[in-house]
Design a protein around this motif. Structure first.
Motif, PDB file in Angstrom:
ATOM      1  N   ARG A 123       0.747  -1.261  -0.078  1.00 49.18           N
ATOM      2  CA  ARG A 123       0.018   0.095   0.133  1.00 49.18           C
ATOM      3  C   ARG A 123       0.885   1.317   0.111  1.00 49.18           C
ATOM      4  N   LEU A 124       0.586   2.363  -0.880  1.00 43.37           N
ATOM      5  CA  LEU A 124       1.472   3.516  -0.953  1.00 43.37           C
ATOM      6  C   LEU A 124       0.726   4.364   0.440  1.00 43.37           C
ATOM      7  N   GLU A 125       1.586   5.091   0.844  1.00 49.95           N
ATOM      8  CA  GLU A 125       1.439   6.151   1.954  1.00 49.95           C
ATOM      9  C   GLU A 125       2.088   7.216   1.733  1.00 49.95           C
ATOM     10  N   LEU A 126       1.644   8.382   2.470  1.00 54.08           N
ATOM     11  CA  LEU A 126       2.574   9.633   2.183  1.00 54.08           C
ATOM     12  C   LEU A 126       3.443   9.620   3.276  1.00 54.08           C
ATOM     13  N   ALA A 127       4.696   9.660   2.917  1.00 59.38           N
ATOM     14  CA  ALA A 127       5.849   9.710   4.103  1.00 59.38           C
ATOM     15  C   ALA A 127       6.039  11.059   4.676  1.00 59.38           C
ATOM     16  N   ASN A 128       6.475  10.994   5.926  1.00 58.27           N
ATOM     17  CA  ASN A 128       6.644  12.075   6.569  1.00 58.27           C
ATOM     18  C   ASN A 128       8.105  12.572   6.327  1.00 58.27           C
ATOM     19  N   VAL A 129       8.344  13.018   5.154  1.00 56.63           N
ATOM     20  CA  VAL A 129       9.787  13.309   4.713  1.00 56.63           C
ATOM     21  C   VAL A 129       9.662  14.299   3.514  1.00 56.63           C
ATOM     22  N   LEU A 130      10.512  15.475   3.572  1.00 61.02           N
ATOM     23  CA  LEU A 130      10.493  16.452   2.633  1.00 61.02           C
ATOM     24  C   LEU A 130      11.924  16.933   2.296  1.00 61.02           C
ATOM     25  N   PHE A 131      12.020  17.571   1.225  1.00 62.37           N
ATOM     26  CA  PHE A 131      13.267  18.273   0.856  1.00 62.37           C
ATOM     27  C   PHE A 131      13.281  19.604   1.011  1.00 62.37           C
ATOM     28  N   ALA A 132      14.072  20.509   0.989  1.00 64.32           N
ATOM     29  CA  ALA A 132      14.054  21.926   1.144  1.00 64.32           C
ATOM     30  C   ALA A 132      13.464  22.384  -0.043  1.00 64.32           C
ATOM     31  N   ASP A 133      13.970  22.234  -1.300  1.00 61.20           N
ATOM     32  CA  ASP A 133      13.503  22.824  -2.404  1.00 61.20           C
ATOM     33  C   ASP A 133      13.837  21.948  -3.702  1.00 61.20           C
ATOM     34  N   ASP A 134      13.855  22.272  -4.768  1.00 60.14           N
ATOM     35  CA  ASP A 134      14.019  21.636  -5.919  1.00 60.14           C
ATOM     36  C   ASP A 134      15.645  21.256  -6.108  1.00 60.14           C
ATOM     37  N   GLN A 135      16.265  22.214  -5.739  1.00 60.63           N
ATOM     38  CA  GLN A 135      18.041  22.074  -5.799  1.00 60.63           C
ATOM     39  C   GLN A 135      18.150  21.130  -4.847  1.00 60.63           C
ATOM     40  N   HIS A 136      17.589  21.017  -3.702  1.00 63.53           N
ATOM     41  CA  HIS A 136      17.999  20.167  -2.561  1.00 63.53           C
ATOM     42  C   HIS A 136      17.694  18.613  -3.287  1.00 63.53           C
ATOM     43  N   LEU A 137      16.662  18.335  -3.648  1.00 58.74           N
ATOM     44  CA  LEU A 137      16.242  17.249  -4.187  1.00 58.74           C
ATOM     45  C   LEU A 137      17.086  16.750  -5.529  1.00 58.74           C
ATOM     46  N   LEU A 138      17.507  17.740  -6.323  1.00 55.32           N
ATOM     47  CA  LEU A 138      18.374  17.309  -7.473  1.00 55.32           C
ATOM     48  C   LEU A 138      19.927  17.077  -7.014  1.00 55.32           C
ATOM     49  N   ARG A 139      20.403  17.629  -5.934  1.00 51.79           N
ATOM     50  CA  ARG A 139      21.623  17.324  -5.558  1.00 51.79           C
ATOM     51  C   ARG A 139      21.576  15.814  -5.086  1.00 51.79           C
ATOM     52  N   ILE A 140      20.484  15.489  -4.217  1.00 52.43           N
ATOM     53  CA  ILE A 140      20.737  13.878  -3.859  1.00 52.43           C
ATOM     54  C   ILE A 140      20.480  12.996  -5.013  1.00 52.43           C
ATOM     55  N   ILE A 141      19.679  13.358  -6.021  1.00 52.66           N
ATOM     56  CA  ILE A 141      19.599  12.715  -7.265  1.00 52.66           C
ATOM     57  C   ILE A 141      20.938  12.480  -7.960  1.00 52.66           C
ATOM     58  N   GLN A 142      21.697  13.613  -8.261  1.00 54.16           N
ATOM     59  CA  GLN A 142      22.909  13.549  -8.562  1.00 54.16           C
ATOM     60  C   GLN A 142      24.003  12.785  -7.856  1.00 54.16           C
ATOM     61  N   ARG A 143      23.999  12.953  -6.690  1.00 53.93           N
ATOM     62  CA  ARG A 143      24.621  11.984  -5.656  1.00 53.93           C
ATOM     63  C   ARG A 143      24.439  10.551  -5.986  1.00 53.93           C
ATOM     64  N   ILE A 144      23.238  10.166  -6.227  1.00 50.77           N
ATOM     65  CA  ILE A 144      22.855   8.924  -6.317  1.00 50.77           C
ATOM     66  C   ILE A 144      23.414   8.413  -7.537  1.00 50.77           C
ATOM     67  N   VAL A 145      23.232   9.082  -8.582  1.00 49.86           N
ATOM     68  CA  VAL A 145      23.547   8.379  -9.991  1.00 49.86           C
ATOM     69  C   VAL A 145      24.898   8.495  -9.872  1.00 49.86           C
ATOM     70  N   SER A 146      25.898   9.693  -9.633  1.00 48.22           N
ATOM     71  CA  SER A 146      27.269   9.496  -9.459  1.00 48.22           C
ATOM     72  C   SER A 146      27.944   8.363  -8.849  1.00 48.22           C
ATOM     73  N   ARG A 147      27.257   7.833  -7.841  1.00 44.47           N
ATOM     74  CA  ARG A 147      27.791   6.631  -7.262  1.00 44.47           C
ATOM     75  C   ARG A 147      27.831   5.381  -8.041  1.00 44.47           C
ATOM     76  N   VAL A 148      26.796   5.391  -9.158  1.00 47.50           N
ATOM     77  CA  VAL A 148      26.938   4.249 -10.109  1.00 47.50           C
ATOM     78  C   VAL A 148      27.678   4.508 -11.284  1.00 47.50           C
ATOM     79  N   GLY A 149      28.303   5.603 -11.313  1.00 45.06           N
ATOM     80  CA  GLY A 149      29.034   6.001 -12.396  1.00 45.06           C
ATOM     81  C   GLY A 149      28.042   6.392 -13.896  1.00 45.06           C
ATOM     82  N   ARG A 150      26.910   7.141 -13.474  1.00 43.86           N
ATOM     83  CA  ARG A 150      26.191   7.662 -14.264  1.00 43.86           C
ATOM     84  C   ARG A 150      25.843   9.210 -14.052  1.00 43.86           C
ATOM     85  N   ARG A 151      25.399  10.003 -14.942  1.00 45.26           N
ATOM     86  CA  ARG A 151      25.165  11.183 -14.968  1.00 45.26           C
ATOM     87  C   ARG A 151      23.779  11.684 -15.279  1.00 45.26           C
ATOM     88  N   ILE A 152      23.370  12.878 -14.813  1.00 42.14           N
ATOM     89  CA  ILE A 152      21.915  13.310 -15.142  1.00 42.14           C
ATOM     90  C   ILE A 152      22.249  14.923 -14.901  1.00 42.14           C
TER      91      ILE A 152
END
Length: 449
Positions: A123-152
């Motif tokens: 079941r899907l549920e809304l999590a009690n988690v949020l990011f500060a803004d788009d740039q915060h989320l984008l930074r985490i995404i870039q960190r995730i993909v860079s760890r596996v040798g990819r780029r976005i």
């Protein structure tokens, strides 16, 4: 810094009911500022030469100093949480780190900075988690993909990859994602589910397990079909436990997520093209190469294209007992989709030839579905008897019929046994496997969750 006040801000004008805790938002914004100051204060040239434990101590000490400057009156409990979160921001996945450590979470879906959903127990549920803004989320995404040798980035705004722990990620950023960066993470448990777990959760009943285990042991090839999140890969993983230990398996996947319960396994994974458009390794290339690796069986994570023809050729030329999955709505649809994928191979084969090839290469279709309330059931186990008048002849052996939902909206129903004795029982007997005849007697087994 202004005091952190507990109130709600209304966000996302397209959804007037969407609200976010301004207190939590201010907390995340403070954390982002601390992280930026922390990164500016570190001597990045020395990071590669410092042990992780020593670096962690230095980061935590520096974070304490910066936090005292930014917000000296922060309560002890929130201060402790802030230091932990800053640590996760530097070394982990920021706000997602806690979800990644939660074994009950199977999917993490970030629609936008202030909207994160998780799936627990179907079941899907809304999590009690949020990011500060788009740039915060984008930074985490870039960190995730860079760890596996990819780029976005804007040139390559979409990525699909696998994390070291086996989790599968998909990220899309503007201009393709219209409302800001999005992230989807499909997680896999630290312990692969066993067939006993599937029986306990009523995905199937023991007689069905006994039949499928015997079919796997006797090298009966079959197709596992279902929709997204229906449990196809989970069932495939669990059934590999019944493959004899002296057999060699080769797996072919787009994104490695199989956790086979077998020792002698060679795992192959496709590779996307590089930034110049070269270096791509397709499933067909890996499948053809796997035939030179002396496999007893070939396990394909999911059939998606022209590799369907190569898989059928393998099944029809000595690699019986091979297994794969496919997205489909039911058993018949799975076979028709398989036909379509054979056509994608580039060979213009007559449809009658393709259907006969499928009917001789495959013996069974096992279909799963995710029903109301997130429960997963095997809804069809069918034998491919042959081809007649241009169509497949399928005989249902077992199935599940939904009869309603309970007070929580969870699907209820019955497993049914049609009374049909499958033809593949002769193959099982020739391999020394005998199943009780009454196993296939016509009956129904109600399921209450």
């Amino acid at each position: 810094m202004p005091p952190l006040q507990a109130r709600s801000l209304r966000l996302a004008p397209q959804d007037p009911d969407s609200e976010v805790d301004a207190n939590e938002l201010a907390f995340q914004q403070l954390k982002v500022r601390l992280h930026e100051r922390l990164v500016d204060s570190l001597d990045l040239s020395l990071l590669a030469h410092v042990a992780k434990d020593e670096l962690a101590r230095e980061v935590r000490g520096l974070a304490k100093e910066l936090l005292s400057e930014e917000c000296p009156g922060l309560e002890p409990e929130r201060r402790s949480r802030m230091l932990d979160d800053v640590y996760d921001e530097v070394f982990g996945l920021g706000p997602l780190e806690g979800l990644m450590q939660d074994d009950a979470v199977s999917d993490i879906l970030v629609n936008r900075p202030h909207e994160v959903y998780v799936e627990r127990q179907g079941r899907l549920e809304l999590a009690n988690v949020l990011f500060a803004d788009d740039q915060h989320l984008l930074r985490i995404i870039q960190r995730i993909v860079s760890r596996v040798g990819r780029r976005i980035d804007e040139v390559s705004p979409m990525v699909d990859a696998r994390l070291p722990d086996g989790s599968r990620i998909n990220a899309v950023i503007p201009p393709l994602a219209l409302d800001g960066p999005t992230l989807s993470i499909r997680r896999f448990g630290r312990r692969p589910l066993q067939v006993e777990d599937l029986v306990d959760s009523h995905s199937l009943v023991q007689d069905m397990v006994d039949f499928l285990a015997a079919a796997v042991d006797a090298r009966v090839s079959f197709l596992i079909s279902g929709g997204t999140g229906a449990g196809k890969t989970t069932l495939l993983n669990a059934l590999t436990r019944f493959i004899p230990r002296d057999e060699r398996l080769v797996t072919v996947e787009d994104s490695a997520e199989l956790q086979l319960q077998h020792r002698h396994v060679v795992r192959l994974e496709t590779r996307p093209p590089n930034n110049e458009g070269g270096g791509e390794v397709t499933p067909r290339s890996l499948l053809r190469n796997s035939l030179r690796m002396r496999p007893d069986r070939i396990i394909i994570g999911e059939i998606r294209g022209g590799e369907a023809l190569d898989m059928l050729q393998a099944m029809n030329t000595g690699h019986e007992g091979s297994l794969t999955t496919i997205h489909a709505n039911d058993a018949h649809d799975a076979l028709f989709r398989l036909e379509l994928m054979v056509a994608m191979s580039g060979f213009e084969l007559p449809i009658a030839v393709v259907r006969q090839y499928i009917a001789t290469g495959l013996s069974l279709v096992v279909h799963l579905a995710r029903l109301k309330g997130g429960v997963r059931r095997i809804t069809q186990v069918s034998e491919i008897v042959g081809v007649q008048n241009g169509g497949y002849i399928l005989e249902d052996i077992f199935g599940f019929e939904q009869t309603g939902v309970d007070e929580l909206g969870v699907a209820q129903g019955e497993f049914y046994f049609t009374g049909y004795r499958p033809r593949c029982l002769a193959r099982l007997r020739s391999c020394g496997i005998r199943l009780a005849d009454e196993m296939f007697d016509r009956r129904r087994i109600p399921v209450r969750t």
